[in-house]
Design a protein around this motif. Sequence first.
Motif, PDB file in Angstrom:
ATOM      1  N   PRO A 358       0.834  -1.218   0.000  1.00 17.17           N
ATOM      2  CA  PRO A 358       0.000   0.000   0.000  1.00 17.17           C
ATOM      3  C   PRO A 358       0.863   1.261   0.000  1.00 17.17           C
ATOM      4  N   VAL A 359       0.559   2.152  -0.912  1.00 14.56           N
ATOM      5  CA  VAL A 359       1.328   3.386  -1.044  1.00 14.56           C
ATOM      6  C   VAL A 359       0.673   4.487  -0.214  1.00 14.56           C
ATOM      7  N   PRO A 360       1.448   5.276   0.536  1.00 13.84           N
ATOM      8  CA  PRO A 360       0.864   6.424   1.244  1.00 13.84           C
ATOM      9  C   PRO A 360       0.126   7.316   0.255  1.00 13.84           C
ATOM     10  N   GLN A 361      -1.065   7.750   0.631  1.00 11.01           N
ATOM     11  CA  GLN A 361      -1.905   8.514  -0.296  1.00 11.01           C
ATOM     12  C   GLN A 361      -1.485   9.969  -0.425  1.00 11.01           C
ATOM     13  N   THR A 362      -0.706  10.451   0.522  1.00  9.79           N
ATOM     14  CA  THR A 362      -0.197  11.828   0.453  1.00  9.79           C
ATOM     15  C   THR A 362       1.276  11.824   0.829  1.00  9.79           C
ATOM     16  N   SER A 363       1.953  12.895   0.499  1.00 14.56           N
ATOM     17  CA  SER A 363       3.370  13.010   0.854  1.00 14.56           C
ATOM     18  C   SER A 363       3.579  14.219   1.753  1.00 14.56           C
ATOM     19  N   ASP A 364       4.688  14.187   2.486  1.00 11.59           N
ATOM     20  CA  ASP A 364       5.019  15.286   3.394  1.00 11.59           C
ATOM     21  C   ASP A 364       5.940  16.315   2.750  1.00 11.59           C
ATOM     22  N   ARG A 365       6.609  15.893   1.675  1.00 10.98           N
ATOM     23  CA  ARG A 365       7.578  16.786   1.041  1.00 10.98           C
ATOM     24  C   ARG A 365       7.689  16.437  -0.430  1.00 10.98           C
ATOM     25  N   VAL A 366       7.799  17.459  -1.260  1.00  7.67           N
ATOM     26  CA  VAL A 366       7.965  17.254  -2.699  1.00  7.67           C
ATOM     27  C   VAL A 366       9.269  17.914  -3.132  1.00  7.67           C
ATOM     28  N   ILE A 367      10.135  17.107  -3.753  1.00  4.02           N
ATOM     29  CA  ILE A 367      11.407  17.612  -4.269  1.00  4.02           C
ATOM     30  C   ILE A 367      11.403  17.416  -5.782  1.00  4.02           C
ATOM     31  N   ILE A 368      11.508  18.500  -6.513  1.00  9.47           N
ATOM     32  CA  ILE A 368      11.535  18.441  -7.976  1.00  9.47           C
ATOM     33  C   ILE A 368      12.978  18.582  -8.437  1.00  9.47           C
ATOM     34  N   LEU A 369      13.495  17.517  -9.050  1.00 13.64           N
ATOM     35  CA  LEU A 369      14.880  17.509  -9.506  1.00 13.64           C
ATOM     36  C   LEU A 369      14.919  17.702 -11.016  1.00 13.64           C
ATOM     37  N   LEU A 370      15.310  18.886 -11.430  1.00 14.29           N
ATOM     38  CA  LEU A 370      15.425  19.228 -12.853  1.00 14.29           C
ATOM     39  C   LEU A 370      16.806  18.799 -13.342  1.00 14.29           C
ATOM     40  N   ASN A 371      16.834  17.812 -14.252  1.00 13.53           N
ATOM     41  CA  ASN A 371      18.099  17.311 -14.799  1.00 13.53           C
ATOM     42  C   ASN A 371      18.542  18.190 -15.960  1.00 13.53           C
ATOM     43  N   THR A 372      19.684  18.816 -15.824  1.00 13.67           N
ATOM     44  CA  THR A 372      20.167  19.679 -16.913  1.00 13.67           C
ATOM     45  C   THR A 372      21.660  19.460 -17.142  1.00 13.67           C
ATOM     46  N   GLN A 373      22.082  19.780 -18.339  1.00 13.24           N
ATOM     47  CA  GLN A 373      23.512  19.775 -18.664  1.00 13.24           C
ATOM     48  C   GLN A 373      23.993  21.216 -18.603  1.00 13.24           C
ATOM     49  N   ASN A 374      25.123  21.436 -17.957  1.00  6.47           N
ATOM     50  CA  ASN A 374      25.566  22.801 -17.673  1.00  6.47           C
ATOM     51  C   ASN A 374      27.069  22.945 -17.884  1.00  6.47           C
ATOM     52  N   ARG A 375      27.538  24.154 -17.605  1.00 10.11           N
ATOM     53  CA  ARG A 375      28.971  24.415 -17.601  1.00 10.11           C
ATOM     54  C   ARG A 375      29.361  25.070 -16.280  1.00 10.11           C
ATOM     55  N   ILE A 376      30.522  24.665 -15.765  1.00  6.20           N
ATOM     56  CA  ILE A 376      31.102  25.306 -14.586  1.00  6.20           C
ATOM     57  C   ILE A 376      32.550  25.635 -14.911  1.00  6.20           C
ATOM     58  N   ASN A 377      32.837  26.903 -15.026  1.00  4.15           N
ATOM     59  CA  ASN A 377      34.195  27.372 -15.361  1.00  4.15           C
ATOM     60  C   ASN A 377      34.745  26.680 -16.612  1.00  4.15           C
ATOM     61  N   GLY A 378      33.878  26.495 -17.598  1.00  6.95           N
ATOM     62  CA  GLY A 378      34.286  25.907 -18.861  1.00  6.95           C
ATOM     63  C   GLY A 378      34.152  24.401 -18.939  1.00  6.95           C
ATOM     64  N   SER A 379      33.993  23.728 -17.797  1.00  2.00           N
ATOM     65  CA  SER A 379      33.832  22.271 -17.791  1.00  2.00           C
ATOM     66  C   SER A 379      32.367  21.908 -17.993  1.00  2.00           C
ATOM     67  N   VAL A 380      32.117  20.831 -18.737  1.00  8.03           N
ATOM     68  CA  VAL A 380      30.752  20.358 -18.946  1.00  8.03           C
ATOM     69  C   VAL A 380      30.354  19.475 -17.770  1.00  8.03           C
ATOM     70  N   LYS A 381      29.198  19.770 -17.190  1.00  5.35           N
ATOM     71  CA  LYS A 381      28.704  19.041 -16.026  1.00  5.35           C
ATOM     72  C   LYS A 381      27.243  18.675 -16.216  1.00  5.35           C
ATOM     73  N   TRP A 382      26.802  17.678 -15.447  1.00  4.16           N
ATOM     74  CA  TRP A 382      25.378  17.437 -15.275  1.00  4.16           C
ATOM     75  C   TRP A 382      24.979  17.981 -13.911  1.00  4.16           C
ATOM     76  N   SER A 383      23.779  18.523 -13.852  1.00  9.74           N
ATOM     77  CA  SER A 383      23.322  19.152 -12.616  1.00  9.74           C
ATOM     78  C   SER A 383      21.874  18.799 -12.350  1.00  9.74           C
ATOM     79  N   ILE A 384      21.488  18.925 -11.105  1.00  9.00           N
ATOM     80  CA  ILE A 384      20.069  18.926 -10.756  1.00  9.00           C
ATOM     81  C   ILE A 384      19.790  20.239 -10.033  1.00  9.00           C
ATOM     82  N   ASN A 385      18.788  20.939 -10.555  1.00  7.52           N
ATOM     83  CA  ASN A 385      18.442  22.269 -10.032  1.00  7.52           C
ATOM     84  C   ASN A 385      19.649  23.202 -10.024  1.00  7.52           C
TER      85      ASN A 385
END
Length: 570
Positions: A358-385
């Motif tokens: 049985p699955v709980p019918q409601t949740s206490d917290r919702v976390i939305i993880l947006l998967n994106t490809q990004n750059r950090i100081n010229g390096s290619v990275k994967w990120s969430i949010n």
Amino acid sequence: MAKNLPLLCVLLLSVLSLNSIVEARIRHYRWEIKYEFKSQDCFRKLVITINGRTPGPSIRAQQGDIIIVDLKNSLLTENVAIHWHGIRQIGTPWADGTEGVTQCPILPGDTFRYMFVVDRAGTYMYHAHYGMQREAGLYGSLRVALPDGEVEPFSYDHDRSIILNDWYHKSTYEQAAGLSSIPFVWVGDPQSLLIQGRGRFNCSTPGIEAAKCNATNPECSPYVLTVVPGKTYRLRIGSLTALAALSFEIEGHNMTVVEADGHYVEPFIVKNLFIYSGETYSVLITANQDPSRNYWAMSKMVSRNNSVPTGLAIFNYYPNHPKRSPPTVPPSGPFWGAIEPRVNQSLAIKSHPKYIHPVPQTSDRVIILLNTQNRINGSVKWSINNVSFSLPHTPYLISLKHDLLHTFEQTPPPDVINGYQSYDINNVAPNVNATSSNSLYRLKFNTTVDIILQNANTLNVNNSETHPWHLHGHDFWVVGYGSGKFNVSEDPKRYNLVDPIMKNTVPVHPYGWTALRFVADNPGVWAFHCHIESHFFMGMGAVFEEGIEKVTKLPSSIMGCGDTKRFIRP
């Protein structure tokens, strides 16, 4: 009996019920990890072996058994750690085998003891969880049977385990260097696909040294699955690919899906099984075709436009010779770019009506993880949010238990990215810059958490990838899939809260979202990450902490790195 067991074993027995203690068996393994030259696909290269083998030895146990693995690291110049994929490690979070999260790595020359209870029947795996070592051959099967007297909701005559993999000729060092360099060097497509550790690379490929590739090497002869006509077989199929999403099929035969990640499925029939890195399935297949010939078993790379040769094995009808090639051309398999059939399979997986958790019918917290490809100081990275994950030098479990909070960033990652409502998932972001962090999510113990995995466009125009996400320490209910952007107010109304399947690994499809729900009821610190090796290496991951105060005293064997050096006394 308990008086003669080590202290850790006594602790393990204490997490079992009194009835289970009587039945529990101790299954003890001694493994040596070292490099050896192998020709898995006819191309000779260094691979990581266990007792000289890759895939490594299969572990077979019964629900409630205690597994002990004494692992000697003979790699000479590399650390190592092994994750027991799908085992929840209830009461033993330090045995999860995740370097940087639950333990310090095992140093060259050292022997480390993993000890844990396999608390639930099902099909699981083990693999390296240090750097990108998994794709160097360090993996194997872990099969857990039901307790005596219990039966499964399906029947079969024989049981087989098969691990599917992809195979690169470059070392993990070369790949990691390319992923970290400026300019960025992508790992590219694998050179071949392996079925139970065997594949076939074309040794006539231009530029391949003849001394390095031998098409007649018996190590790369096709894997053979021998069947008796009329019998039904349970195939436990797991994927530990470094990159590839796969389609698996056996020429001329239907397969009935009956288990996924250790949970019984409402049975459904497929011609080909889509399987993503980190997933396991059990399928039933009956040898009911013309017994005078053999058939092809094949794996094909999907989800990415590629030219990777099909992985081939022989489905051998006894008494035909096992090396007798089928008289047909291997099936062509599904079109690599067809998303709809892959989504349809995801939607078809429901819990077996008699085994619904049985699955709980409601949740206490919702976390939305947006998967994106990004750059950090010229390096290619994967990120969430917009946060690219990095591991600290001191494992979180030890830091949190011993109040070494200075060892990682204390500002938690965001539950949702700023500007999520206006974020355009269908195009390259106008600002692709991101930040890096080793902070973690703190979950209130015993609360219900929803995770929304939201896929988006990469740095390339009109491109969104498939990501298989794996949660350590838990199973989760897969309550929904959708295309496009997740609507916070509308999409939850369409969740399946009646018979959702429970899994530990699930795909998020291109330009789509996947919704998970789990209860934070396993004290410890648990990784949650994309199971594609290069993506996790590039930052696509997160860590959850829950009930750390309930974790018992940590064994000193997991310490010795970062700030934990102070706890090790010579």
